[in-house]
Scaffold this active site. Structure first.
Site, PDB file in Angstrom:
ATOM      1  N   GLN A  31      16.544  34.584  39.331  1.00  0.00           N
ATOM      2  CA  GLN A  31      17.959  34.895  39.115  1.00  0.00           C
ATOM      3  C   GLN A  31      18.833  33.720  39.543  1.00  0.00           C
ATOM      4  O   GLN A  31      18.392  32.803  40.229  1.00  0.00           O
ATOM      5  CB  GLN A  31      18.339  36.158  39.895  1.00  0.00           C
ATOM      6  CG  GLN A  31      17.991  36.095  41.368  1.00  0.00           C
ATOM      7  CD  GLN A  31      17.710  37.460  41.988  1.00  0.00           C
ATOM      8  OE1 GLN A  31      18.152  38.486  41.469  1.00  0.00           O
ATOM      9  NE2 GLN A  31      16.977  37.497  43.089  1.00  0.00           N
ATOM     10  N   HIS A  62      24.952  48.525  54.759  1.00  0.00           N
ATOM     11  CA  HIS A  62      23.752  48.364  55.595  1.00  0.00           C
ATOM     12  C   HIS A  62      23.634  49.430  56.680  1.00  0.00           C
ATOM     13  O   HIS A  62      22.523  49.845  57.018  1.00  0.00           O
ATOM     14  CB  HIS A  62      23.724  46.945  56.184  1.00  0.00           C
ATOM     15  CG  HIS A  62      23.486  45.912  55.129  1.00  0.00           C
ATOM     16  ND1 HIS A  62      24.340  44.847  54.905  1.00  0.00           N
ATOM     17  CD2 HIS A  62      22.506  45.809  54.191  1.00  0.00           C
ATOM     18  CE1 HIS A  62      23.880  44.127  53.890  1.00  0.00           C
ATOM     19  NE2 HIS A  62      22.772  44.688  53.438  1.00  0.00           N
ATOM     20  N   GLU A 106      10.421  40.829  49.762  1.00  0.00           N
ATOM     21  CA  GLU A 106      11.513  40.359  48.893  1.00  0.00           C
ATOM     22  C   GLU A 106      10.880  39.427  47.858  1.00  0.00           C
ATOM     23  O   GLU A 106      10.169  38.492  48.214  1.00  0.00           O
ATOM     24  CB  GLU A 106      12.553  39.634  49.759  1.00  0.00           C
ATOM     25  CG  GLU A 106      13.520  38.715  49.023  1.00  0.00           C
ATOM     26  CD  GLU A 106      14.420  39.428  48.021  1.00  0.00           C
ATOM     27  OE1 GLU A 106      15.113  40.374  48.423  1.00  0.00           O
ATOM     28  OE2 GLU A 106      14.400  39.038  46.831  1.00  0.00           O
ATOM     29  N   GLY A 138       7.719  43.778  45.156  1.00  0.00           N
ATOM     30  CA  GLY A 138       7.610  45.044  45.896  1.00  0.00           C
ATOM     31  C   GLY A 138       6.771  46.075  45.161  1.00  0.00           C
ATOM     32  O   GLY A 138       6.032  46.864  45.767  1.00  0.00           O
ATOM     33  N   ASP A 155      16.020  48.570  49.085  1.00  0.00           N
ATOM     34  CA  ASP A 155      17.347  47.951  49.079  1.00  0.00           C
ATOM     35  C   ASP A 155      17.381  47.004  47.882  1.00  0.00           C
ATOM     36  O   ASP A 155      17.356  45.789  48.016  1.00  0.00           O
ATOM     37  CB  ASP A 155      17.521  47.204  50.405  1.00  0.00           C
ATOM     38  CG  ASP A 155      18.886  46.554  50.549  1.00  0.00           C
ATOM     39  OD1 ASP A 155      19.689  46.642  49.604  1.00  0.00           O
ATOM     40  OD2 ASP A 155      19.128  45.941  51.602  1.00  0.00           O
ATOM     41  N   ASP A 158      20.368  46.207  40.842  1.00  0.00           N
ATOM     42  CA  ASP A 158      20.508  47.229  39.807  1.00  0.00           C
ATOM     43  C   ASP A 158      19.217  47.381  38.983  1.00  0.00           C
ATOM     44  O   ASP A 158      18.338  46.524  39.033  1.00  0.00           O
ATOM     45  CB  ASP A 158      21.692  46.868  38.896  1.00  0.00           C
ATOM     46  CG  ASP A 158      23.019  46.935  39.641  1.00  0.00           C
ATOM     47  OD1 ASP A 158      23.284  47.975  40.269  1.00  0.00           O
ATOM     48  OD2 ASP A 158      23.764  45.941  39.604  1.00  0.00           O
TER      49      ASP A 158
END
Lengths: 283, 283
Positions: A31, A62, A106, A138, A155, A158
């Site tokens: 990204q 958070h 991540e 993940g 977490d 979109d």
């Protein structure tokens, strides 16, 4: 010069922030990553041009993604966090002395590196000795886990782009499998208001309901997210977030929070009728 | 052609709506009045360039300003509404067969006339035979009233321009006097998030606390208002909105609401810590 960042909150609604300085721009394998210095929200992390986290309102997101589960089961020891590259969720978890291990998965290492440099406010606790960082997908990570975690926090971004796999039936099923018999899953659950977000909300709920006996949704006020009305999912094999809330135990911890408290914990599960109807439609 | 309406939500944050047609523009003795046909929110009423009400999200505001008080005291018979020119608050009140009289005091007749023509969705019940319309200054209207109303709803604009007088100590004191011994005051209470709105919130709270023994604030999600996090005040001489909520009586009425329900009634009074601290500072 007058510089503005603009994000489409729906195809016909725009949200713009005055920018003092474009501090960083880069492109990872996954990204586009940008850090903006804004006048109103301090530093802002955007991924593929969408606001993920700002210094001014990240505490709301958070705190709410972390403390609801922790106050429901204060004996949580082993936590898996998926996504959360800015580190804010880890910061909140690290406040609990009872947590022994936090595995964070991540997919995009560059997000973590950029946040360590530009967003120390959120990334500050990534070096806690209880934290293990895995730079992996993940979706693949949870496939191999069984009966291991007390809490999984998703977490995610979109349900398109790199975060898409974290909204699939396969993923939620693997989360169920990876949780212990009293495990809790908390996930980023989109929003009920604009059509595209509401579709994401309904699809996520429909899939999670298929696995977990307890499956609820709670809301919070998030000023930089579309409509400001955002949701997390709370799914579990055993614990009910209202009936099992141990308010006394949580308040005895004396954690400093700016949004979360045990009253708002309960209040956040009281949803507007139009949201309840949308969720019920897919149950 | 691509037409956009833009509003500053703070000096450094902008909110923009795509406009299909600028249906009406006019200038009354008090303010500039516009009606826009937007792609996302349907018809939108703006006063002096600020969004007051949209067809898509007005139900949230109008349900929350009305039903919290009505569910706390189901015997309310005589109501004073100040401001509320779009008619949405009257529409919600008119659903209660127990209400015998609604006096509405709007300073600007042109707002009502424009809403009757362009916003029938909100203005539809202004002709209810129980409604008396007074085109006067609300500040002056309440001066002459004593011990008369069960409920006063202050559905005002922001604390500058024509709405300024409705945020003064004198006005709140006169509201207290105009209420019966078990009277309730509900008021538009600004927002805790952006600095200017938060100042308005604190000032209003400080003044109301000086008159009413019960003085609380409740929140709701309002997508077109700055930050999406908006508040109403609930002040009363006797009733507590949580302890005295008569959920069974309200639910037995079987009113159709899209946002309000008796769970969100209770939940909406659970405020974030940073909001509670701001309010406590001025108590």
């Amino acid at each position: 010069m007058n510089l503005w960042y603009t994000e489409n909150h729906s195809p016909n609604v725009r949200f713009s922030l005055e920018v003092e300085e474009h501090l960083y721009t880069g492109k990872s394998d996954f990204q586009k990553i940008d850090i903006l210095q804004t006048s109103e929200f301090g530093r802002v992390l955007t991924l593929d041009g969408l606001v993920m986290c700002t210094e001014k309102d990240e505490f709301i997101y958070h705190e709410m993604i972390t403390h609801v589960a922790m106050a429901t089961n204060p004996t949580i020891k082993k936590v898996l966090v998926i996504g959360a590259g800015d580190g804010g969720t880890i910061r909140e978890l690290s406040a609990y002395p009872t947590i022994e291990q936090i595995d964070m998965v991540e997919i995009d290492k560059m997000v973590v590196d950029v946040c360590r440099e530009y967003l120390p406010q959120t990334a500050s606790k990534l070096d806690d000795p209880r934290v293990n960082l895995y730079f992996e997908d993940g979706l693949k990570f949870v496939r191999k886990i069984e009966n291991d975690y007390d809490l999984i926090i998703v977490d995610s971004t979109d349900p398109f782009g790199p975060g898409e796999g974290l909204f699939t039936k396969e993923f939620y099923g693997n989360c169920y499998k990876a949780l212990k018999e009293d495990g809790i899953l908390v996930n980023q659950h989109e929003s009920p208001f604009y059509a595209e977000d509401a579709l994401g909300m309904r699809k996520a709920h429909q899939k999670i309901v298929g696995f977990f006996p307890v499956c609820k949704v709670y809301q919070f006020h998030m000023p930089t997210y579309p409509s400001g009305h955002w949701l997390f999912g709370f799914a579990s094999k055993k614990f009910d977030p209202i009936q099992d809330l141990d308010a006394t135990a949580w308040n005895d911890l004396d954690l400093k929070t700016r949004y979360y408290n045990t009253d708002i914990h309960v209040g956040s599960f009281a949803l507007p009728n139009y949201v309840k109807e949308q969720l019920k439609d897919v149950e």
